[in-house]
Design a protein around this motif. Structure first.
Motif, mmCIF file in Angstrom:
data_model
loop_
_atom_site.group_PDB
_atom_site.id
_atom_site.type_symbol
_atom_site.label_atom_id
_atom_site.label_comp_id
_atom_site.label_asym_id
_atom_site.label_seq_id
_atom_site.Cartn_x
_atom_site.Cartn_y
_atom_site.Cartn_z
ATOM 1 N N TRP A 1 50.959 -29.652 60.218
ATOM 2 C CA TRP A 1 51.101 -30.732 61.604
ATOM 3 C C TRP A 1 51.970 -31.753 61.343
ATOM 4 O O TRP A 1 52.556 -32.322 62.244
ATOM 5 C CB TRP A 1 49.544 -30.990 61.931
ATOM 6 C CG TRP A 1 48.796 -31.988 61.213
ATOM 7 C CD1 TRP A 1 47.915 -31.736 60.442
ATOM 8 C CD2 TRP A 1 48.882 -33.331 61.609
ATOM 9 N NE1 TRP A 1 47.507 -32.802 59.881
ATOM 10 C CE2 TRP A 1 47.887 -34.000 60.502
ATOM 11 C CE3 TRP A 1 49.457 -34.200 62.326
ATOM 12 C CZ2 TRP A 1 47.794 -35.360 60.431
ATOM 13 C CZ3 TRP A 1 49.396 -35.630 62.210
ATOM 14 C CH2 TRP A 1 48.525 -36.144 61.150
ATOM 15 N N PHE B 1 55.123 -32.693 63.409
ATOM 16 C CA PHE B 1 55.229 -33.999 64.088
ATOM 17 C C PHE B 1 56.344 -34.785 63.794
ATOM 18 O O PHE B 1 56.952 -35.452 64.512
ATOM 19 C CB PHE B 1 53.810 -34.680 63.639
ATOM 20 C CG PHE B 1 53.900 -36.203 64.237
ATOM 21 C CD1 PHE B 1 53.666 -36.497 65.644
ATOM 22 C CD2 PHE B 1 54.075 -37.150 63.145
ATOM 23 C CE1 PHE B 1 53.424 -37.696 65.878
ATOM 24 C CE2 PHE B 1 53.840 -38.530 63.854
ATOM 25 C CZ PHE B 1 53.725 -38.865 65.376
ATOM 26 N N ILE C 1 58.283 -30.776 70.175
ATOM 27 C CA ILE C 1 57.200 -31.353 70.848
ATOM 28 C C ILE C 1 55.820 -30.343 70.889
ATOM 29 O O ILE C 1 54.830 -30.278 70.619
ATOM 30 C CB ILE C 1 57.376 -32.252 71.974
ATOM 31 C CG1 ILE C 1 58.059 -33.459 71.698
ATOM 32 C CG2 ILE C 1 56.151 -32.385 72.711
ATOM 33 C CD1 ILE C 1 58.714 -34.106 72.705
ATOM 34 N N GLU C 2 56.400 -29.150 71.697
ATOM 35 C CA GLU C 2 55.158 -27.974 71.776
ATOM 36 C C GLU C 2 54.765 -27.629 70.384
ATOM 37 O O GLU C 2 53.611 -27.303 70.432
ATOM 38 C CB GLU C 2 56.180 -26.970 72.604
ATOM 39 C CG GLU C 2 56.079 -27.555 74.132
ATOM 40 C CD GLU C 2 54.785 -27.971 74.836
ATOM 41 O OE1 GLU C 2 53.829 -27.476 74.696
ATOM 42 O OE2 GLU C 2 54.954 -28.954 75.212
ATOM 43 N N ARG D 1 52.487 -30.216 68.884
ATOM 44 C CA ARG D 1 51.259 -30.554 69.868
ATOM 45 C C ARG D 1 50.338 -29.114 69.665
ATOM 46 O O ARG D 1 48.995 -29.353 69.443
ATOM 47 C CB ARG D 1 51.651 -30.374 71.470
ATOM 48 C CG ARG D 1 50.193 -30.658 72.278
ATOM 49 C CD ARG D 1 50.635 -30.629 73.697
ATOM 50 N NE ARG D 1 51.964 -31.545 73.697
ATOM 51 C CZ ARG D 1 52.463 -31.892 74.764
ATOM 52 N NH1 ARG D 1 52.051 -31.504 75.918
ATOM 53 N NH2 ARG D 1 53.584 -32.571 74.887
ATOM 54 N N HIS D 2 50.660 -28.043 69.537
ATOM 55 C CA HIS D 2 50.155 -26.756 69.128
ATOM 56 C C HIS D 2 49.510 -26.680 67.811
ATOM 57 O O HIS D 2 48.240 -26.522 67.739
ATOM 58 C CB HIS D 2 51.098 -25.560 69.485
ATOM 59 C CG HIS D 2 50.366 -24.238 69.182
ATOM 60 N ND1 HIS D 2 49.511 -23.498 70.047
ATOM 61 C CD2 HIS D 2 50.474 -23.390 67.904
ATOM 62 C CE1 HIS D 2 48.912 -22.610 69.306
ATOM 63 N NE2 HIS D 2 49.748 -22.192 68.144
ATOM 64 N N ASN E 1 46.594 -29.673 67.677
ATOM 65 C CA ASN E 1 45.386 -28.925 68.278
ATOM 66 C C ASN E 1 44.697 -28.064 67.648
ATOM 67 O O ASN E 1 43.276 -27.680 67.426
ATOM 68 C CB ASN E 1 45.985 -28.162 69.739
ATOM 69 C CG ASN E 1 46.124 -29.516 70.708
ATOM 70 O OD1 ASN E 1 45.290 -30.412 70.644
ATOM 71 N ND2 ASN E 1 46.827 -29.437 71.698
ATOM 72 N N ARG F 1 44.591 -37.331 66.387
ATOM 73 C CA ARG F 1 44.477 -37.814 67.507
ATOM 74 C C ARG F 1 45.855 -38.710 68.041
ATOM 75 O O ARG F 1 46.306 -38.899 69.094
ATOM 76 C CB ARG F 1 43.298 -38.530 68.045
ATOM 77 C CG ARG F 1 42.201 -37.509 68.121
ATOM 78 C CD ARG F 1 40.807 -37.770 68.759
ATOM 79 N NE ARG F 1 39.965 -36.786 68.972
ATOM 80 C CZ ARG F 1 39.074 -36.102 68.211
ATOM 81 N NH1 ARG F 1 38.869 -36.470 66.707
ATOM 82 N NH2 ARG F 1 38.339 -35.299 68.567
ATOM 83 N N LEU G 1 48.644 -36.788 68.677
ATOM 84 C CA LEU G 1 48.691 -36.058 69.887
ATOM 85 C C LEU G 1 49.095 -37.248 71.071
ATOM 86 O O LEU G 1 50.080 -36.859 71.720
ATOM 87 C CB LEU G 1 47.592 -35.633 70.274
ATOM 88 C CG LEU G 1 47.200 -34.073 69.877
ATOM 89 C CD1 LEU G 1 45.842 -33.756 70.052
ATOM 90 C CD2 LEU G 1 48.063 -33.193 70.265
ATOM 91 N N SER G 2 48.542 -38.419 70.817
ATOM 92 C CA SER G 2 49.180 -39.650 71.689
ATOM 93 C C SER G 2 50.554 -39.740 71.610
ATOM 94 O O SER G 2 51.296 -39.915 72.587
ATOM 95 C CB SER G 2 48.272 -40.741 71.461
ATOM 96 O OG SER G 2 46.855 -40.526 71.644
ATOM 97 N N VAL H 1 52.957 -37.685 70.375
ATOM 98 C CA VAL H 1 53.854 -36.512 71.099
ATOM 99 C C VAL H 1 53.788 -36.520 72.592
ATOM 100 O O VAL H 1 54.718 -36.332 73.256
ATOM 101 C CB VAL H 1 53.121 -35.279 70.161
ATOM 102 C CG1 VAL H 1 53.738 -33.903 71.012
ATOM 103 C CG2 VAL H 1 53.419 -35.263 68.937
ATOM 104 N N ALA H 2 52.563 -36.883 73.217
ATOM 105 C CA ALA H 2 52.375 -37.073 74.473
ATOM 106 C C ALA H 2 53.572 -37.968 75.106
ATOM 107 O O ALA H 2 53.906 -37.760 76.302
ATOM 108 C CB ALA H 2 51.146 -37.415 75.080
#
Length: 87
Positions: free
Chosen positions: A9, A13, A29-30, A33-34, A37, A61, A64-65, A67-68
């Motif tokens: 990850w 990332f 990004i996808e 994210r995958h 998770n 976490r 993830l923030s 990347v979002a």
């Protein structure tokens, strides 16, 4: 890279975070994210991971923030066709 490799990850990332090509960015990004998770799921289900769970979960976490928000940040700026260099 194996799916359950804890380092996966971070590499994905970083690939998303530092991708200069906007066309390739969405895919990075996808992927990130995958994988993030999936790693969160492993940490929550695997009792042998309990020692690393809290610090890594926080990092996951946060990732993830980031990347979002990355598409909003990147696409809010106009693409630059030239790089300014100072000597």
């Amino acid at each position: 890279m194996a799916v359950n490799d804890p380092g996966d990850w971070r590499e994905l990332f970083d690939a998303a975070l530092f991708e200069p090509n906007r066309v390739k960015l969405r895919g990075h990004i996808e992927n990130a994210r995958h994988t993030i998770n999936n790693r969160l799921s492993v940490l929550m289900k695997d009792p042998s991971e309990s020692l690393r769970t809290t610090p890594e979960q926080i990092a996951l976490r946060d990732a993830l923030s980031t990347v979002a928000e990355l598409p909003r940040i990147v696409y809010a700026r106009k693409p630059s066709t030239k790089v300014n260099a100072r000597n």
